[in-house]
Write a protein that holds these residues in place. Structure first.
Motif, PDB file in Angstrom:
ATOM      1  N   ARG A  19       0.832  -1.212   0.000  1.00 43.77           N
ATOM      2  CA  ARG A  19       0.000   0.000   0.000  1.00 43.77           C
ATOM      3  C   ARG A  19       0.866   1.261   0.000  1.00 43.77           C
ATOM      4  NH1 ARG A  19      -2.010  -0.527   4.504  1.00 43.77           N
ATOM      5  NH2 ARG A  19      -3.572  -2.060   3.929  1.00 43.77           N
ATOM      6  N   ARG A  22       2.668   1.772  -3.338  1.00 45.60           N
ATOM      7  CA  ARG A  22       1.709   2.217  -4.369  1.00 45.60           C
ATOM      8  C   ARG A  22       1.358   3.686  -4.170  1.00 45.60           C
ATOM      9  NH1 ARG A  22      -3.496   3.139  -4.087  1.00 45.60           N
ATOM     10  NH2 ARG A  22      -3.881   1.955  -2.179  1.00 45.60           N
ATOM     11  N   GLN A  23       1.069   4.052  -2.938  1.00 43.67           N
ATOM     12  CA  GLN A  23       0.684   5.441  -2.650  1.00 43.67           C
ATOM     13  C   GLN A  23       1.835   6.416  -2.899  1.00 43.67           C
ATOM     14  OE1 GLN A  23      -0.845   4.934   1.344  1.00 43.67           O
ATOM     15  NE2 GLN A  23      -2.930   4.650   0.590  1.00 43.67           N
ATOM     16  N   SER A  28      -3.313   4.446  -8.279  1.00 38.83           N
ATOM     17  CA  SER A  28      -4.527   3.839  -7.742  1.00 38.83           C
ATOM     18  C   SER A  28      -4.323   2.321  -7.713  1.00 38.83           C
ATOM     19  CB  SER A  28      -5.724   4.162  -8.639  1.00 38.83           C
ATOM     20  OG  SER A  28      -5.553   3.547  -9.913  1.00 38.83           O
ATOM     21  N   GLN A  29      -5.213   1.631  -7.047  1.00 35.21           N
ATOM     22  CA  GLN A  29      -5.154   0.167  -7.070  1.00 35.21           C
ATOM     23  C   GLN A  29      -5.309  -0.343  -8.500  1.00 35.21           C
ATOM     24  OE1 GLN A  29      -8.138  -1.257  -4.313  1.00 35.21           O
ATOM     25  NE2 GLN A  29      -6.691  -1.231  -2.603  1.00 35.21           N
ATOM     26  N   ALA A  33      -2.698  -2.639 -10.546  1.00 31.01           N
ATOM     27  CA  ALA A  33      -3.173  -3.907 -11.102  1.00 31.01           C
ATOM     28  C   ALA A  33      -2.833  -4.010 -12.587  1.00 31.01           C
ATOM     29  CB  ALA A  33      -4.681  -4.032 -10.887  1.00 31.01           C
ATOM     30  N   ARG A  40      -7.780  -5.620 -10.154  1.00 29.11           N
ATOM     31  CA  ARG A  40      -7.868  -4.660  -9.061  1.00 29.11           C
ATOM     32  C   ARG A  40      -8.338  -5.322  -7.768  1.00 29.11           C
ATOM     33  NH1 ARG A  40     -10.603  -2.785  -5.570  1.00 29.11           N
ATOM     34  NH2 ARG A  40     -12.446  -3.632  -6.536  1.00 29.11           N
ATOM     35  N   VAL A  43      -5.365  -6.775  -6.030  1.00 24.41           N
ATOM     36  CA  VAL A  43      -4.566  -5.763  -5.323  1.00 24.41           C
ATOM     37  C   VAL A  43      -5.255  -5.398  -4.012  1.00 24.41           C
ATOM     38  CG1 VAL A  43      -3.700  -3.385  -5.378  1.00 24.41           C
ATOM     39  CG2 VAL A  43      -3.482  -4.857  -7.407  1.00 24.41           C
ATOM     40  N   ALA A  44      -6.566  -5.249  -4.038  1.00 28.68           N
ATOM     41  CA  ALA A  44      -7.309  -4.914  -2.817  1.00 28.68           C
ATOM     42  C   ALA A  44      -7.153  -6.019  -1.771  1.00 28.68           C
ATOM     43  CB  ALA A  44      -8.781  -4.683  -3.142  1.00 28.68           C
ATOM     44  N   GLU A  47      -3.649  -5.816  -0.294  1.00 31.59           N
ATOM     45  CA  GLU A  47      -3.536  -4.689   0.639  1.00 31.59           C
ATOM     46  C   GLU A  47      -4.363  -4.887   1.892  1.00 31.59           C
ATOM     47  OE1 GLU A  47      -4.174  -0.906  -1.208  1.00 31.59           O
ATOM     48  OE2 GLU A  47      -2.418  -1.110  -2.506  1.00 31.59           O
TER      49      GLU A  47
END
Length: 77
Positions: A19, A22-23, A28-29, A33, A40, A43-44, A47
C-alpha cells in the motif's frame, strides 16, 4: 469482531509495504493492477492482508520495486 480482524490483517507487513509503495507512486489500485497484470480486486485483497499466490505477490513486488524475502523457521524449536 470482524472489524477488528480486518484491521489486524490490514496491518500485516506485506499489506503495508504494498500500500505504501503504491501510494508513494501516486498510483490507484487499478493502475497498480494494470501494471502488474493482475486484477484490481487482487490488489485490494493483497492490501487487506488476505492470501494471494506467490506469483501474484512477485508481479506486484516487481512493478513496485519491492524485494521479497522469505524466512522459514522450524515450528518445533
Amino acid at each position: 469482531m470482524a472489524s477488528k480482524r480486518r484491521e489486524q490483517m490490514a496491518s500485516t507487513p506485506v499489506a503495508q509495504a504494498v500500500r505504501e509503495a503504491r501510494q508513494r507512486r501516486g498510483w490507484s489500485q487499478l493502475e497498480l493492477a494494470n501494471r502488474a497484470g493482475v486484477s484490481r480486486p487482487t490488489v485490494a485483497r493483497l492490501e487487506a492482508g488476505q492470501q494471494v499466490t506467490m506469483t501474484t505477490l512477485g508481479k506486484v513486488a516487481t512493478v513496485l520495486e519491492l524485494q521479497i524475502s522469505v524466512s522459514l523457521k522450524n515450528r518445533s524449536a
